[in-house]
Structure formats: C-alpha cells, structure tokens
Scaffold this motif. Structure first.
Motif, PDB file in Angstrom:
ATOM      1  N   ILE A   3      37.235   3.713 -29.507  1.00 52.36           N
ATOM      2  CA  ILE A   3      36.970   3.848 -28.074  1.00 52.36           C
ATOM      3  C   ILE A   3      37.276   5.273 -27.633  1.00 52.36           C
ATOM      4  O   ILE A   3      38.347   5.811 -27.940  1.00 52.36           O
ATOM      5  N   LEU A   4      36.342   5.856 -26.913  1.00 53.16           N
ATOM      6  CA  LEU A   4      36.550   7.166 -26.298  1.00 53.16           C
ATOM      7  C   LEU A   4      36.796   6.972 -24.811  1.00 53.16           C
ATOM      8  O   LEU A   4      35.987   6.360 -24.110  1.00 53.16           O
ATOM      9  N   LEU A   5      37.929   7.479 -24.319  1.00 56.08           N
ATOM     10  CA  LEU A   5      38.196   7.520 -22.890  1.00 56.08           C
ATOM     11  C   LEU A   5      37.687   8.867 -22.376  1.00 56.08           C
ATOM     12  O   LEU A   5      38.275   9.909 -22.662  1.00 56.08           O
ATOM     13  N   LEU A   6      36.581   8.832 -21.674  1.00 56.95           N
ATOM     14  CA  LEU A   6      35.988  10.040 -21.101  1.00 56.95           C
ATOM     15  C   LEU A   6      36.388  10.096 -19.639  1.00 56.95           C
ATOM     16  O   LEU A   6      35.958   9.254 -18.835  1.00 56.95           O
ATOM     17  N   VAL A   7      37.232  11.058 -19.279  1.00 59.61           N
ATOM     18  CA  VAL A   7      37.861  11.045 -17.955  1.00 59.61           C
ATOM     19  C   VAL A   7      37.916  12.447 -17.354  1.00 59.61           C
ATOM     20  O   VAL A   7      37.794  13.448 -18.058  1.00 59.61           O
ATOM     21  N   SER A   8      38.127  12.474 -16.041  1.00 63.56           N
ATOM     22  CA  SER A   8      38.306  13.752 -15.358  1.00 63.56           C
ATOM     23  C   SER A   8      39.746  14.233 -15.446  1.00 63.56           C
ATOM     24  O   SER A   8      40.015  15.430 -15.335  1.00 63.56           O
ATOM     25  N   ALA A   9      40.681  13.306 -15.612  1.00 59.79           N
ATOM     26  CA  ALA A   9      42.094  13.653 -15.754  1.00 59.79           C
ATOM     27  C   ALA A   9      42.803  12.484 -16.430  1.00 59.79           C
ATOM     28  O   ALA A   9      42.371  11.332 -16.326  1.00 59.79           O
ATOM     29  N   PHE A  10      43.882  12.799 -17.117  1.00 61.36           N
ATOM     30  CA  PHE A  10      44.679  11.756 -17.775  1.00 61.36           C
ATOM     31  C   PHE A  10      45.669  11.229 -16.737  1.00 61.36           C
ATOM     32  O   PHE A  10      46.869  11.400 -16.829  1.00 61.36           O
ATOM     33  N   ASN A  11      45.117  10.539 -15.722  1.00 60.99           N
ATOM     34  CA  ASN A  11      45.926  10.076 -14.602  1.00 60.99           C
ATOM     35  C   ASN A  11      46.610   8.757 -14.926  1.00 60.99           C
ATOM     36  O   ASN A  11      46.551   8.258 -16.054  1.00 60.99           O
ATOM     37  N   GLY A  12      47.261   8.166 -13.917  1.00 61.89           N
ATOM     38  CA  GLY A  12      48.041   6.957 -14.155  1.00 61.89           C
ATOM     39  C   GLY A  12      47.224   5.803 -14.693  1.00 61.89           C
ATOM     40  O   GLY A  12      47.649   5.099 -15.611  1.00 61.89           O
ATOM     41  N   LEU A  13      46.034   5.576 -14.134  1.00 59.45           N
ATOM     42  CA  LEU A  13      45.185   4.487 -14.619  1.00 59.45           C
ATOM     43  C   LEU A  13      44.720   4.747 -16.038  1.00 59.45           C
ATOM     44  O   LEU A  13      44.724   3.838 -16.880  1.00 59.45           O
ATOM     45  N   THR A  14      44.317   5.974 -16.337  1.00 61.35           N
ATOM     46  CA  THR A  14      43.891   6.300 -17.692  1.00 61.35           C
ATOM     47  C   THR A  14      45.032   6.101 -18.678  1.00 61.35           C
ATOM     48  O   THR A  14      44.828   5.608 -19.797  1.00 61.35           O
ATOM     49  N   GLN A  15      46.237   6.457 -18.273  1.00 66.11           N
ATOM     50  CA  GLN A  15      47.393   6.256 -19.144  1.00 66.11           C
ATOM     51  C   GLN A  15      47.641   4.767 -19.398  1.00 66.11           C
ATOM     52  O   GLN A  15      47.949   4.369 -20.529  1.00 66.11           O
ATOM     53  N   PRO A  51      31.780   7.112 -30.965  1.00 62.54           N
ATOM     54  CA  PRO A  51      32.552   5.919 -30.576  1.00 62.54           C
ATOM     55  C   PRO A  51      31.689   4.666 -30.531  1.00 62.54           C
ATOM     56  O   PRO A  51      30.461   4.736 -30.391  1.00 62.54           O
ATOM     57  N   GLU A  52      32.347   3.535 -30.623  1.00 64.58           N
ATOM     58  CA  GLU A  52      31.655   2.261 -30.420  1.00 64.58           C
ATOM     59  C   GLU A  52      31.559   1.917 -28.943  1.00 64.58           C
ATOM     60  O   GLU A  52      30.701   1.129 -28.533  1.00 64.58           O
ATOM     61  N   LEU A  53      32.454   2.501 -28.153  1.00 66.03           N
ATOM     62  CA  LEU A  53      32.460   2.258 -26.709  1.00 66.03           C
ATOM     63  C   LEU A  53      33.043   3.484 -26.014  1.00 66.03           C
ATOM     64  O   LEU A  53      34.044   4.047 -26.470  1.00 66.03           O
ATOM     65  N   ILE A  54      32.406   3.893 -24.920  1.00 66.06           N
ATOM     66  CA  ILE A  54      32.949   4.942 -24.070  1.00 66.06           C
ATOM     67  C   ILE A  54      33.389   4.296 -22.767  1.00 66.06           C
ATOM     68  O   ILE A  54      32.588   3.662 -22.075  1.00 66.06           O
ATOM     69  N   LEU A  55      34.659   4.429 -22.442  1.00 64.08           N
ATOM     70  CA  LEU A  55      35.217   3.898 -21.201  1.00 64.08           C
ATOM     71  C   LEU A  55      35.579   5.060 -20.285  1.00 64.08           C
ATOM     72  O   LEU A  55      36.191   6.039 -20.730  1.00 64.08           O
ATOM     73  N   CYS A  56      35.241   4.920 -19.015  1.00 63.97           N
ATOM     74  CA  CYS A  56      35.516   5.982 -18.032  1.00 63.97           C
ATOM     75  C   CYS A  56      36.310   5.395 -16.869  1.00 63.97           C
ATOM     76  O   CYS A  56      35.738   5.067 -15.816  1.00 63.97           O
ATOM     77  N   PRO A  57      37.627   5.221 -17.033  1.00 62.09           N
ATOM     78  CA  PRO A  57      38.421   4.648 -15.951  1.00 62.09           C
ATOM     79  C   PRO A  57      38.594   5.570 -14.758  1.00 62.09           C
ATOM     80  O   PRO A  57      38.863   5.105 -13.654  1.00 62.09           O
ATOM     81  N   PHE A  58      38.454   6.881 -14.970  1.00 63.32           N
ATOM     82  CA  PHE A  58      38.590   7.840 -13.869  1.00 63.32           C
ATOM     83  C   PHE A  58      37.694   9.026 -14.178  1.00 63.32           C
ATOM     84  O   PHE A  58      38.087   9.943 -14.887  1.00 63.32           O
ATOM     85  N   LEU A  59      36.484   8.979 -13.643  1.00 64.21           N
ATOM     86  CA  LEU A  59      35.516  10.032 -13.956  1.00 64.21           C
ATOM     87  C   LEU A  59      34.783  10.453 -12.686  1.00 64.21           C
ATOM     88  O   LEU A  59      34.115   9.640 -12.042  1.00 64.21           O
ATOM     89  N   LYS A  60      34.921  11.717 -12.334  1.00 65.67           N
ATOM     90  CA  LYS A  60      34.237  12.274 -11.160  1.00 65.67           C
ATOM     91  C   LYS A  60      32.958  13.004 -11.554  1.00 65.67           C
ATOM     92  O   LYS A  60      32.228  13.471 -10.687  1.00 65.67           O
ATOM     93  N   HIS A  61      32.719  13.142 -12.842  1.00 64.80           N
ATOM     94  CA  HIS A  61      31.593  13.935 -13.337  1.00 64.80           C
ATOM     95  C   HIS A  61      30.463  13.019 -13.816  1.00 64.80           C
ATOM     96  O   HIS A  61      30.692  11.898 -14.261  1.00 64.80           O
ATOM     97  N   ARG A  62      29.269  13.523 -13.747  1.00 66.05           N
ATOM     98  CA  ARG A  62      28.103  12.769 -14.214  1.00 66.05           C
ATOM     99  C   ARG A  62      28.063  12.766 -15.742  1.00 66.05           C
ATOM    100  O   ARG A  62      28.280  13.789 -16.381  1.00 66.05           O
ATOM    101  N   VAL A  63      27.763  11.614 -16.315  1.00 67.16           N
ATOM    102  CA  VAL A  63      27.645  11.498 -17.768  1.00 67.16           C
ATOM    103  C   VAL A  63      26.227  11.901 -18.179  1.00 67.16           C
ATOM    104  O   VAL A  63      25.246  11.352 -17.658  1.00 67.16           O
ATOM    105  N   PRO A  64      26.089  12.845 -19.090  1.00 68.31           N
ATOM    106  CA  PRO A  64      24.742  13.251 -19.524  1.00 68.31           C
ATOM    107  C   PRO A  64      23.954  12.071 -20.104  1.00 68.31           C
ATOM    108  O   PRO A  64      24.515  11.208 -20.791  1.00 68.31           O
ATOM    109  N   ALA A  65      22.656  12.057 -19.821  1.00 73.85           N
ATOM    110  CA  ALA A  65      21.807  10.967 -20.299  1.00 73.85           C
ATOM    111  C   ALA A  65      21.811  10.877 -21.818  1.00 73.85           C
ATOM    112  O   ALA A  65      21.674   9.781 -22.388  1.00 73.85           O
TER     113      ALA A  65
END
Length: 565
Positions: A3-15, A51-65
């Motif tokens: 699993i890849l956590l793709l995030v804008s910051a390693f904030n509390g929820l991401t942790q 990755p088998e799954l990309i999770l974005c619990p906190f992402l402010k950026h657009r994910v490239p197509a």
C-alpha cells in the motif's frame, strides 16, 4: 498487500492509517505529493513502488491520470456522498449541519466525483467545535473505518466501486461547492457572539478569520463565548484578558480569542501567537470561559483529576509555568492518586515553536521554555505522596510524550498516536534520559529516538511505553479512566504501589542529574545552533513545504540509500 499512502502531509490521520495498516501486516510506504514539481516525477515514483493500492487519507493535490488509471487510487474525502470541494468541513460548521460524513472514492479527472468504495456518517458535535477538533475526532474516526473497508474490498478481485449517482445520500443537499473565500468567512463584531464563534470555528486552525480588533488587522482563532459584556464598550473592543486570551465585546455577549496572527501584508510577523502577546491593552483580568481554560481540577474521593488544555499541543513558557503551578497545588492535596489528562484533541507536543520564533531572542526564549516544561516533569517524577497517572487523551509528540512518561502509570485512549522522539535539531530534555529507558529499556529507547516513527496506543502498550489502552469514545474513556484511578486509590493497591515507587526512586539519581545533563546538550542546540534548530524551527513555523519525503517513511527509497532496515 503493498500500500502506498500518497499524501500532502504526514498528518495525524495519515499517521493513524500508517500505524493501523502496518499492524494489520501490510507493506506500507509513504510519498509526499508536494515534493514533486511535475506530475511525471510522481508517476515515476509510483511506477517504482508498483503498489496494489494507493490510499490518500489527506491529499490536497490532484492525482495524475497516469496513476489512477493504472492503480486503484482511493481518496478519503471529509464529506458525505455527493459533497465535493476543498472546504467541506468549513461549510459544515458554518452552515450548522446536523449530520456529516466521510466518503472514500476513486480518484478520477473531476475532484471528489469518483465512484464510492465506502462511506460513513456521524452527528455533528454540539456545542459546535472547531474544524481541527472535528477533523481529528469524528472525521478521523470515520475515515479510519472507511479505510479498513477499502483495504478489505481491494483484496476482492470482483469488487467494483459504486457510482455516486447510485448511492443513497444521507445528507440530501450535499453538493459541489467552491473553496470558501475570505468574504464568506467575514463577520462584524456587532453580530451575536454565537455567530461569530461559529465562523471562527469553521476556519480553525487554518486559515483563520481576518478581522479588525482595536484598529489592528489580525486573523483570529481559538474562540469561545462568555455571557454578558459591559454596555459601555463598542463591539470589537478588548474589554478583558485572562491567561493568554483576550475578551472582545460583540453585539450581545463577549467572545474570547485565544490566538491571533498579524498578517505580513498588514505589517505583522505572520505567526499565530497567544492573543495577549499581540494585544497588551491595560484591561482588567477576567475569568476565562470553560472551553479555553488551561487547567481544571476536581476531586472524587481520594482521586484528584487535573485536566489541562493547550491549543494545538504547543506549550509556551507562560503556559508551562501556570500548568506547573496547578500541578504542584494538586500534588499537595491529601488525595492518594492524581490523574493528569489532556484534551480530546491533544495531550502535548512540547515547547511552543511559534512563540520562540517570534521572541526578540529566540534562543533565550527556547531556554526559558524548556526549563519551564522541565518543571512540570520534575514535579511528576519527584512526587512521593501520591500515585500519578498520565492519560494520553489525544496525540502527543516530542517533549509532550516525555511529560506523560514522567507519571507512575501511563494510559492512552485508543486511536491516539504518539511520536516519542525529538526532531528539528534538538537533543531533547523533559527527563527523557531517565523516564524513557525506565519504561522500555535502553535498546528500545534508542530505537524510538533514532527511528523517529509514530507509535499508536496499541503498539505503545505492546512495548511498555504505556500501561493500558482505554476506549476511543470520549465519554467511555473518561469513565474507564475514573474507574482505573479509583482502583489504584484502594488502600491495599495504593500502599503497594507507593512502596514500589519509593524503591525505584531510591535506586536512581535525582531528577536534577538528568535535567542537568540534558540541558547541557540543549544549550548547544539553542545557543550554538549546532544541529540547525533555527532553520528547522523557521521552516516549521512558516509551513515551508518539504523538498523530499523522509526516508524513514518512504520504504520504497530504502534500497536507494543502502538502508536494509
């Protein structure tokens, strides 16, 4: 699962997500989206991870197509099905929603428009709470539940997410809304206090609400209503102060403001600070309303409960000194057990970097701050007349974790994440060279301090960092904690625990020994800046975007640096 956590910051929820996924046995790595100046560089990283799954619990950026078309990519949106836009929580608070939710949906070309993997709803807290408290509480809990469901569904080859048009909408008027603008947040001090506070809550802890107080342009945060106000004052006038907060007259009552920021475009420092450091008007001291009180003490039989609250977990010199005075008074009572608890949002993150950065002499202010928080730790460690219990009610980091470890018994609320290490070029103090090895042993203490990774409550209990984990629900946790403290106050248990505590203290050096050794190192960090504390502090306070993902989080980069950990 990889699993890849793709995030804008390693904030509390991401942790929280990082800890829970690893505990469930998944191979988890992290990539910070802001470090990529072009979509191509991010795509290259994802190709390398595969990755088998990309999770974005906190992402402010657009994910490239190029990413979401090839890999299942799930965005966690803080709004119910049908809600879209970057200001969901701001609108939910400001428009007095009664029910809200979280939706996990596939990334697609249009933001927040993808098919749904999971969704949860929850009642909005009453009385209204700040955006940060809402996000770190009900939203984070709902998001964790959604992500657990997403991971289970991702393992099912036959699963297909459901189009939003085919999903029930518990909030029927949920819709696409633009980013909330400054004009949408504005208020006039002649308006009712409850309306003003709701608008401030909707922008707290960012971006705040721009307004004028006593002719000065500021952003305001950390607000609460108090009944009544002297009629002779015009709305917008500072009429009192208490602790670090100021009281401002409104159209009907009084609004207390705990923190303000003078924007740079108005000649200010652009740093969020305790309100009384900016407004020093000669006004009378007044009692602070309950939501902003730093400490409250109550006694239940032979148990004393001291609750403390610090905004965003940062503890300034003045706050540490006031809380220490309250702690010393509580320890002087004839109770058998003292419980030290934080707020539902946080316990403590240690010294106040914003106040330090804004001080005329940052090094000297940092020195005063560390000595003040050490006073708190010393009081806990040195207490021989009572058994002390520290309760990690919310997240804690650095010196805030070490403050809790100074107690005899340490407990945590389920879902709480601890960061038991120092960063930013600091050696650290708070008697950690005594309390941390005392709990987990020297080898584990060294690992925690050098790996610099978060530890959730369950993992902390597994290594002895905390003694017990209580319920996640706030009311249930408070009841559980009260029962635990009462059990330790029973004569047999209490006598045995105090005797064991006395034996431990007799076999160690005095707290001043550890404090002196630690402060000698901290002096080099503060005054000689041997490890780059000044620059790290400035970047933190200025919210400078990271230039790379820390290698300790990005497992996919380990082979590139020859790290076989």
């Amino acid at each position: 699962m990889k699993i890849l956590l793709l995030v804008s910051a390693f904030n509390g929820l991401t942790q929280r997500a990082w800890c829970a996924l690893r505990a469930a046995g998944h191979d988890v790595t992290v990539e910070l989206a802001p470090v990529h100046s072009t979509p191509d560089s991010l795509v290259a990283v994802v190709h390398a991870v595969s990755p088998e799954l990309i999770l974005c619990p906190f992402l402010k950026h657009r994910v490239p197509a190029e990413i979401w078309r090839k890999w299942p990519t799930v965005i966690v949106h803080p709004g119910p099905v049908g809600d879209r836009g970057p200001s969901s929580l701001d609108y939910a608070i400001q428009e007095q929603e009664g029910l809200w939710g979280v939706t996990a949906l596939s990334a697609v070309e249009e933001m927040d428009a993808g098919p749904v993997w999971a969704s949860r709803t929850f009642p909005m807290p009453e009385p209204p709470t700040s955006k940060a408290a809402l996000y770190n509480g009900p939203v984070a809990d709902a998001a964790m539940s959604c992500m657990e469901e997403v991971v289970a569904k991702a393992a099912d080859p036959g699963f297909q997410p459901v189009s939003q048009e085919d999903m029930p909408r518990p909030v029927t008027h949920a819709r696409t809304r633009p980013s909330m603008r400054r004009a949408d947040r504005e208020f006039d001090w002649s308006q009712p206090a409850e309306q003003i506070v709701r608008r401030i809550h909707a922008a707290d802890s960012a971006p705040g609400v721009r307004t004028e107080i006593e002719g000065r342009t500021v952003y305001v945060y950390d607000a609460a209503v108090a009944e009544g106000r002297p009629r002779r004052f015009y709305p917008g006038t500072v009429i009192g102060r208490g602790q670090d907060a100021i009281a401002v007259a409104t159209g009907d009552k009084t609004v207390w403001i705990g923190h303000v920021k003078e924007p740079r475009d108005a000649g200010g420092a652009g740093v969020k600070l305790p309100a009384t450091t900016v407004f020093d008007e000669p006004v009378p001291d007044m009692p602070v309303p309950a939501p902003l009180q730093e400490t409250t003490y109550r006694r239940v039989g032979d148990v004393g409960h001291l609750d403390f609250r610090v905004y965003n977990g940062a503890m300034s010199t003045a706050q540490c000194e006031r809380i220490a005075a309250a702690l010393e008074t509580a320890l002087a009572q004839d109770t058998r057990v003292l419980v030290l608890s934080g707020s539902p949002q946080n316990f403590s993150n240690g010294i106040h970097l914003n106040v330090i950065e804004a001080a005329p002499d940052p090094a000297m202010e940092a020195w005063r701050n560390i000595n003040a928080i050490n006073r708190l730790c010393t009081a806990l460690v040195s207490c021989t007349g009572q058994l002390t219990i520290a309760a990690f009610t919310g997240g804690a980091g650095a010196g805030g974790v070490m403050l809790g470890l100074a107690a005899d018994i340490v407990v945590a609320r389920r879902g709480v994440v601890l960061n038991p290490y120092y960063d930013m070029g600091l050696y650290g103090s708070e008697l950690h060279t005594y309390t941390l090895p005392r709990r987990v042993g020297h080898a584990t203490a060294t690992r925690l301090l050098t790996e610099k990774l978060p530890v959730d409550a369950e993992a902390a209990a597994g290594i002895g960092l905390v003694d017990a984990v209580g319920p996640r629900d706030w009311d249930r946790f408070r009841d559980w904690l009260a029962d635990l403290a009462a059990s330790y106050a029973e004569p047999e248990w209490h006598a045995e625990a105090l005797a064991a505590k006395s034996r431990v203290l007799q076999g160690t050096r005095p707290p001043a020994y550890y404090a002196a050794a630690e402060l000698a190192e901290m002096a080099k960090d503060f005054f000689d800046d041997r490890s780059g504390f000044a620059a790290a502090r400035r970047a933190f306070v200025g919210k400078t975007a990271p230039t790379e993902t820390p290698t300790r989080l990005a497992r996919h980069r380990w082979s590139l640096v020859g790290d076989s950990a």
